[in-house]
Design a protein around this motif. Structure first.
Motif, mmCIF file in Angstrom:
data_model
loop_
_atom_site.group_PDB
_atom_site.id
_atom_site.type_symbol
_atom_site.label_atom_id
_atom_site.label_comp_id
_atom_site.label_asym_id
_atom_site.label_seq_id
_atom_site.Cartn_x
_atom_site.Cartn_y
_atom_site.Cartn_z
ATOM 1 N N VAL A 120 0.822 -1.209 0.000
ATOM 2 C CA VAL A 120 0.000 0.000 0.000
ATOM 3 C C VAL A 120 0.858 1.263 0.000
ATOM 4 O O VAL A 120 0.437 2.315 -0.502
ATOM 5 C CB VAL A 120 -0.954 -0.011 1.223
ATOM 6 N N SER A 121 2.074 1.164 0.524
ATOM 7 C CA SER A 121 2.955 2.344 0.590
ATOM 8 C C SER A 121 3.435 2.788 -0.791
ATOM 9 O O SER A 121 3.947 3.889 -0.942
ATOM 10 C CB SER A 121 4.161 2.061 1.479
ATOM 11 N N HIS A 122 3.267 1.928 -1.802
ATOM 12 C CA HIS A 122 3.752 2.238 -3.148
ATOM 13 C C HIS A 122 2.636 2.639 -4.111
ATOM 14 O O HIS A 122 2.876 2.758 -5.316
ATOM 15 C CB HIS A 122 4.500 1.034 -3.725
ATOM 16 N N ILE A 123 1.430 2.840 -3.604
ATOM 17 C CA ILE A 123 0.325 3.218 -4.479
ATOM 18 C C ILE A 123 0.668 4.518 -5.215
ATOM 19 O O ILE A 123 1.083 5.500 -4.593
ATOM 20 C CB ILE A 123 -0.971 3.425 -3.667
ATOM 21 N N PRO A 124 0.512 4.558 -6.540
ATOM 22 C CA PRO A 124 0.769 5.804 -7.274
ATOM 23 C C PRO A 124 -0.171 6.915 -6.814
ATOM 24 O O PRO A 124 -1.368 6.691 -6.662
ATOM 25 C CB PRO A 124 0.492 5.408 -8.732
ATOM 26 N N ILE A 125 0.384 8.105 -6.577
ATOM 27 C CA ILE A 125 -0.398 9.250 -6.097
ATOM 28 C C ILE A 125 -0.153 10.446 -7.015
ATOM 29 O O ILE A 125 0.994 10.812 -7.280
ATOM 30 C CB ILE A 125 -0.018 9.615 -4.642
ATOM 31 N N ILE A 126 -1.241 11.046 -7.477
ATOM 32 C CA ILE A 126 -1.173 12.268 -8.274
ATOM 33 C C ILE A 126 -1.706 13.416 -7.427
ATOM 34 O O ILE A 126 -2.840 13.354 -6.934
ATOM 35 C CB ILE A 126 -2.000 12.148 -9.568
ATOM 36 N N THR B 77 -1.696 11.493 -17.909
ATOM 37 C CA THR B 77 -0.800 11.387 -16.755
ATOM 38 C C THR B 77 -1.005 10.064 -16.035
ATOM 39 O O THR B 77 -0.037 9.404 -15.629
ATOM 40 C CB THR B 77 -1.040 12.554 -15.782
ATOM 41 N N MET B 78 -2.253 9.656 -15.885
ATOM 42 C CA MET B 78 -2.546 8.389 -15.217
ATOM 43 C C MET B 78 -1.953 7.222 -15.998
ATOM 44 O O MET B 78 -1.338 6.319 -15.422
ATOM 45 C CB MET B 78 -4.060 8.213 -15.061
ATOM 46 N N ARG B 79 -2.099 7.235 -17.314
ATOM 47 C CA ARG B 79 -1.573 6.134 -18.131
ATOM 48 C C ARG B 79 -0.048 6.078 -18.074
ATOM 49 O O ARG B 79 0.546 4.991 -17.987
ATOM 50 C CB ARG B 79 -2.049 6.299 -19.577
ATOM 51 N N GLN B 80 0.594 7.233 -18.126
ATOM 52 C CA GLN B 80 2.051 7.266 -18.044
ATOM 53 C C GLN B 80 2.538 6.741 -16.695
ATOM 54 O O GLN B 80 3.522 5.999 -16.620
ATOM 55 C CB GLN B 80 2.549 8.693 -18.266
ATOM 56 N N LEU B 81 1.814 7.120 -15.631
ATOM 57 C CA LEU B 81 2.200 6.690 -14.290
ATOM 58 C C LEU B 81 2.015 5.184 -14.123
ATOM 59 O O LEU B 81 2.869 4.502 -13.537
ATOM 60 C CB LEU B 81 1.371 7.446 -13.247
ATOM 61 N N ILE B 82 0.919 4.653 -14.653
ATOM 62 C CA ILE B 82 0.682 3.212 -14.579
ATOM 63 C C ILE B 82 1.760 2.458 -15.348
ATOM 64 O O ILE B 82 2.297 1.448 -14.883
ATOM 65 C CB ILE B 82 -0.722 2.871 -15.125
ATOM 66 N N THR B 83 2.099 2.956 -16.531
ATOM 67 C CA THR B 83 3.148 2.317 -17.336
ATOM 68 C C THR B 83 4.476 2.314 -16.596
ATOM 69 O O THR B 83 5.194 1.315 -16.562
ATOM 70 C CB THR B 83 3.312 3.052 -18.684
ATOM 71 N N ARG B 84 4.792 3.447 -15.977
ATOM 72 C CA ARG B 84 6.038 3.552 -15.216
ATOM 73 C C ARG B 84 6.046 2.575 -14.046
ATOM 74 O O ARG B 84 7.055 1.923 -13.763
ATOM 75 C CB ARG B 84 6.212 4.979 -14.693
ATOM 76 N N TYR B 85 4.896 2.440 -13.382
ATOM 77 C CA TYR B 85 4.819 1.539 -12.229
ATOM 78 C C TYR B 85 4.950 0.091 -12.676
ATOM 79 O O TYR B 85 5.637 -0.710 -12.047
ATOM 80 C CB TYR B 85 3.492 1.742 -11.494
ATOM 81 N N VAL B 86 4.303 -0.254 -13.784
ATOM 82 C CA VAL B 86 4.392 -1.616 -14.306
ATOM 83 C C VAL B 86 5.843 -1.966 -14.632
ATOM 84 O O VAL B 86 6.302 -3.083 -14.392
ATOM 85 C CB VAL B 86 3.502 -1.776 -15.558
ATOM 86 N N PRO C 243 8.245 -5.147 -9.205
ATOM 87 C CA PRO C 243 8.488 -6.572 -9.432
ATOM 88 C C PRO C 243 7.208 -7.393 -9.457
ATOM 89 O O PRO C 243 7.144 -8.440 -10.103
ATOM 90 C CB PRO C 243 9.372 -6.981 -8.234
ATOM 91 N N ALA C 244 6.176 -6.961 -8.753
ATOM 92 C CA ALA C 244 4.927 -7.727 -8.694
ATOM 93 C C ALA C 244 4.313 -7.873 -10.072
ATOM 94 O O ALA C 244 3.624 -8.844 -10.367
ATOM 95 C CB ALA C 244 3.936 -7.041 -7.751
ATOM 96 N N PHE C 245 4.548 -6.881 -10.945
ATOM 97 C CA PHE C 245 3.995 -6.933 -12.294
ATOM 98 C C PHE C 245 4.841 -7.812 -13.211
ATOM 99 O O PHE C 245 4.360 -8.312 -14.218
ATOM 100 C CB PHE C 245 3.934 -5.528 -12.901
ATOM 101 N N ASN C 246 6.128 -7.945 -12.880
ATOM 102 C CA ASN C 246 7.046 -8.593 -13.793
ATOM 103 C C ASN C 246 7.391 -10.024 -13.409
ATOM 104 O O ASN C 246 8.116 -10.707 -14.125
ATOM 105 C CB ASN C 246 8.347 -7.773 -13.880
ATOM 106 N N ALA C 247 6.876 -10.488 -12.253
ATOM 107 C CA ALA C 247 7.156 -11.856 -11.834
ATOM 108 C C ALA C 247 6.498 -12.837 -12.791
ATOM 109 O O ALA C 247 5.370 -12.624 -13.226
ATOM 110 C CB ALA C 247 6.630 -12.082 -10.409
#
Length: 362
Positions: free
Chosen positions: A157-163, A198-207, A211-215
């Motif tokens: 939860v500490s890593h949730i993207p925030i705008i 901005t939301m799409r760019q942030l989601i892409t950056r987070y993905v 590591p949870a997305f790339n496992a």
């Protein structure tokens, strides 16, 4: 009321609450609490039915979203899973309404919060959240303070993207916001295209960085259980919510008057204890959580709440591990807060029905 009915009401997605003749709430399932605290009132449908004893049952549902005749090119196609869940934190109802409509037409589920403390309350309940739109200036707890609190929480939860959203359009505000832990900064008034991009760019950056997305996974897709903010799977509990045999033995040992007084005192004590646990979780005060869970373990068993007692015992054991798993501790503690109201409702309903039966037989 049969315990199976109570368990069914606790699990349904419709919001259901029961009030007594004095309009005091005696039961509310998790869906009702989430809808009331997280969705704007104008987006809810209420159906209230008066009961024969003067009480009332309230059912609430979210109104269907009236989509425009022409679906936007980038909207979610029919039948696809929702794009994600976004918290909109803003003390202005009109600002929340604008952002909500933009996000809903893009396929997002939306939870609303009027200040920072409301955001923390949503997160500590373990509700799945994929992004937060955080107004900088809010009463009680502003957006930057809230962001710092979130960044110090344990687990994913500490890593949730925030705008961050603000009417201040200076470079200094942008820098201050980023130093507080926000990922992006958008000036008000909100412009649809700017927000979505901005939301799409942030989601892409987070993905790309999480590591949870790339496992690797056998299905080739990201599991729902790894979504941001998703707590671990709830513990499997073997006992029923309410053990009637223990209660009947209590009535036999203490007498009707003694048992009734004991139950009423226990319910009041437990409600206060849950407030303490809830507050301690938001403040990351795990020592207080441990103390209150320990006390609740023994008292809940005395009054027949076997499932709650079992969950508290599991939580206490997790605290006593030589190397405690912080994510599991938070998950178990949140489960205690979620389970306890339904357990107290079951006890209160049994207590009331037995009192009515005694009066009728008397």
């Amino acid at each position: 009321m049969d315990k199976k009915i109570i368990e069914s009401l606790s699990q349904t997605q419709a919001g259901i609450a029961l009030f007594d003749e004095n309009e005091r709430i005696v039961f509310a399932n998790p869906a009702w609490e989430q809808l009331i605290s997280g969705v704007a009132e104008e987006d809810l449908i209420f159906n209230e039915t008066e009961l024969s004893d003067g009480g009332m049952i309230s059912i609430c549902l979210v109104k269907p979203l009236a989509l425009p005749a022409e679906r936007p090119d980038n909207a979610q196609p029919d039948g696809k899973e929702a794009a994600g869940t976004v918290i909109i934190a803003d003390d202005s109802e009109s600002n929340r309404m604008v952002a909500r409509r933009i996000l809903q037409t893009e396929g997002y589920s939306v939870i609303e919060a009027c200040n920072g403390q409301a955001v923390l309350n949503i997160l500590k309940r373990g509700i799945t959240v994929d992004m937060i739109l955080m107004d900088v200036e809010m009463p009680d707890m502003d957006g930057l303070h809230t962001t710092r609190r979130i960044r110090h929480m344990a687990g994913p939860v500490s890593h949730i993207p925030i705008i961050a959203l603000s009417a201040h359009q200076t470079r200094d505000w942008n820098i201050i916001a980023r130093q507080s832990g926000v990922d992006e900064f958008i000036n008000k008034p909100i412009q649809r295209q700017k927000l979505i991009e901005t939301m799409r760019q942030l989601i892409t950056r987070y993905v790309d960085t999480d590591p949870a997305f790339n496992a690797p996974e056998t299905s080739g897709k990201r599991s729902k259980s790894t979504r941001i903010g998703r707590p671990p799977r709830p513990e499997t509990l073997t006992w029923p919510v309410l053990d009637v045999d223990i209660l009947e033995q209590l009535y036999s040992d203490a007498g009707d008057v003694g048992a009734r007084c004991g139950i009423e005192i226990f319910i009041n004590e437990t409600e206060n204890r849950l407030v303490k646990i809830d507050r301690a979780l938001s403040e990351n005060d795990m020592a207080t959580v441990r103390k209150e869970v320990h006390a609740l373990k023994s008292t809940s068993g005395t009054f027949g709440l076997r499932q709650l007692s079992e969950l508290c015992e599991t939580t206490q054991s997790a605290f006593e591990d030589s190397e405690p798993d912080e994510s599991r501790l938070l998950s178990l503690s949140r489960q205690v807060v979620l389970l306890a109201p339904a357990a107290l409702t079951a006890l209160n309903l049994y207590h009331r029905s037995r009192s009515i039966s005694s009066i009728s037989n008397g």
